[in-house]
Design a protein around this motif. Structure first.
Motif, short mmCIF file in Angstrom:
data_model
loop_
_atom_site.label_atom_id
_atom_site.label_comp_id
_atom_site.label_asym_id
_atom_site.label_seq_id
_atom_site.Cartn_x
_atom_site.Cartn_y
_atom_site.Cartn_z
N GLY A 143 -6.46 -10.80 95.86
CA GLY A 143 -5.88 -11.53 94.74
C GLY A 143 -4.90 -10.65 93.97
O GLY A 143 -3.86 -11.12 93.50
N LEU A 144 -5.22 -9.36 93.87
CA LEU A 144 -4.31 -8.41 93.22
C LEU A 144 -3.09 -8.12 94.09
O LEU A 144 -1.95 -8.13 93.62
N LEU A 145 -3.34 -7.88 95.38
CA LEU A 145 -2.23 -7.56 96.29
C LEU A 145 -1.24 -8.72 96.39
O LEU A 145 -0.03 -8.50 96.57
N ALA A 146 -1.75 -9.95 96.28
CA ALA A 146 -0.88 -11.13 96.42
C ALA A 146 0.21 -11.17 95.36
O ALA A 146 1.22 -11.85 95.55
N LYS A 147 0.02 -10.45 94.27
CA LYS A 147 1.05 -10.40 93.24
C LYS A 147 2.36 -9.83 93.79
O LYS A 147 3.45 -10.33 93.49
N ASP A 148 2.26 -8.77 94.61
CA ASP A 148 3.45 -8.11 95.16
C ASP A 148 3.72 -8.48 96.62
O ASP A 148 4.87 -8.56 97.04
N TYR A 149 2.64 -8.69 97.39
CA TYR A 149 2.79 -8.94 98.83
C TYR A 149 1.94 -10.14 99.26
O TYR A 149 0.90 -9.98 99.92
N PRO A 150 2.34 -11.34 98.91
CA PRO A 150 1.53 -12.51 99.27
C PRO A 150 1.36 -12.69 100.77
O PRO A 150 0.27 -13.05 101.24
N ASP A 151 2.42 -12.47 101.55
CA ASP A 151 2.31 -12.62 103.00
C ASP A 151 1.29 -11.65 103.58
O ASP A 151 0.45 -12.03 104.42
#
Length: 464
Positions: free
Chosen positions: A443-451
């Motif tokens: 959920g945190l990573l999706a902020k910068d790298y959703p794919d």
């Protein structure tokens, strides 16, 4: 290698996840007890030392460090609305979707007794709603005055009737209160608009609550505590379901998170009737819905779980037909020893029976129900809540599931039951397990790298 360090300051454990950004791999995970009472960085440093041991032979460059938190009780809120089943319920759903633990919901005009109750509560934020746009504005204005005139000094997110906004702004500004005004959570009757309120709650959490909980020390190390942990899990659930710009999603899904204090259920689905001839009644359901059951936990809430379920249901899952097991004593022991790790077969079996009860009851409270009524025109079927019978995946997370040898048996207790068909629970879902505690991290990573977040979840969520 370039990597992200993703941190979850949990209520019990601080969990660290290291992601190789280029290879889209999780290269290290570690956890240690959260030390909110002293300095939250003590627990973090212990977990990080484990990470250093794992990565000692790798040349890792942390290009970013992000965190979420449910430490110190997480984000605690109350919701205030007009009608219990309408604006008050809409406000509650907005708060839950923002990752909050909603301690209480107030309806109609606040009384002095209720104001004193609010002042004596261990709260972080108040969500003030009430009235559709252009509808009743007297109630929400009255409640704003009651909060201002009686010394309530908490951040307030206002998400009610827009025609009351100017007067509420004047009231709170004069009282020198910290507040923010956003779009109405229910602008039209039975129509939800919870996303603006959720975003404002997240902003207040970042600006005001983090420092108050002593988490500012952590912010010196990481780029920022972006959101409460449940909001990070909901973010991960949504992007896994819907997909990203380059990566397809899994479709409708449910996440069940069984913790020591609560059981959270997240569903990503429109919840419309899956059978013809069914009419829908009640407040519109959010596509991304979260419910929190504060009486269904494995440790802090063990006794309330027994009270909610009854001994008979626990004994059913234990296979205890001769009443040899002391249910009350086992639950009491877990409350008194909240860091207990089950070791014997009897302890493991009891924990898993509790988990099955928590899954069954939390799903019953989350999903919609169907009512059958006989009329002169024939049988009629009415749906209240979300129809989740055709959901494709049920994903489990939480210690009891991750350490279980048969996690699918726990998750199956939340599936459709022919013996009680009124609950619209999944019938043919596949079961996945968050074996490495990655949902909040993704959920945190999706902020910068959703794919990348979607692809990593597809890779690391284990089918059981």
């Amino acid at each position: 290698m370039d990597a992200y360090l993703l941190v979850d300051f949990g209520s019990t454990y601080t969990k660290l996840t290291v992601v190789d950004i280029e290879k889209e791999e999780i290269i290290a995970t570690a956890k240690d007890i959260t030390t909110i009472e002293d300095n939250i960085m003590i627990g973090y440093d212990k977990a990080y030392s484990k990470i250093e041991g794992i990565l000692k032979d790798k040349n890792v460059n942390f290009i970013n460090k992000l965190a979420c938190s449910s430490a110190a009780g997480g984000l605690k809120m109350i919701a205030i609305g007009l009608v219990p089943d309408l604006t008050a319920e809409a406000a509650k759903r907005a708060a839950l979707g923002a990752g909050a633990r909603v301690l209480k919901v107030y309806s109609y005009e606040l009384t002095l007794t209720e104001i004193e109750e609010i002042k004596n509560s261990d709260l972080d934020i108040i969500l003030l709603a009430g009235g559709t746009d252009g509808g009743n504005k007297d109630c929400v204005i009255h409640n704003a005055k009651m909060l201002a005139e009686n010394g309530v000094k908490l951040p307030i997110v206002v998400a009610g009737n827009k025609v009351a906004s100017d007067e509420i702004r004047e009231i709170f500004t004069k009282a020198k209160m910290y507040f923010t005004i956003t779009s109405n959570v229910m602008p039209q009757l039975s129509k939800l608009n919870v996303e603006p309120a959720r975003e404002e709650i997240r902003k207040v959490f970042m600006e005001k609550i983090i420092d108050a909980k002593g988490l500012s020390n952590a912010e010196e190390l990481v780029k920022g505590i972006l959101m409460p942990t449940p909001a990070a899990v909901l973010k991960a659930a949504r992007i896994l379901s819907e997909g990203s710009d380059e990566e397809s999603g899994l479709g409708d899904l449910i996440i069940i998170d069984i913790g020591g204090a609560t059981t959270d259920v997240h569903s990503i689905a429109d919840g419309e009737p899956t059978k013809a001839g069914v009419t829908v009644r009640g407040l519109e359901e959010p596509f991304a819905k979260r419910t929190v059951e504060g009486d269904l936990g494995m440790r802090y809430s063990a006794i309330s779980l027994r009270e909610a379920a009854g001994s008979r249901k626990l004994r059913k899952y234990l296979g205890d037909t001769e009443r040899k097991i002391d249910i009350d004593a086992n639950c009491k022991y877990r409350i008194e020893h909240i860091k207990m790790v089950p070791e014997t077969k009897e302890e493991i079996d009891f924990d898993e029976a509790m988990a099955k009860v928590a899954t069954e009851l939390s799903m019953e409270r989350h999903v919609g129900t169907i009512e059958h009524t006989l009329t002169p025109m024939g049988a009629m079927y009415t749906q209240i809540g979300k129809d989740l019978m055709e959901v494709k995946y049920i994903i489990g997370t939480g210690g009891v599931l991750i350490h279980s040898e048969k996690p699918q048996d726990i998750l199956k207790s939340g599936a459709f039951n022919k013996e009680d068909p009124t609950y619209l629970k999944p019938r043919h879902a596949a079961y996945l397990l968050d074996k490495t505690y990655i949902l909040s991290a993704m959920g945190l990573l999706a902020k910068d790298y959703p794919d990348k977040a979607v692809r990593i979840m597809k890779k690391y969520l284990v089918q059981v």
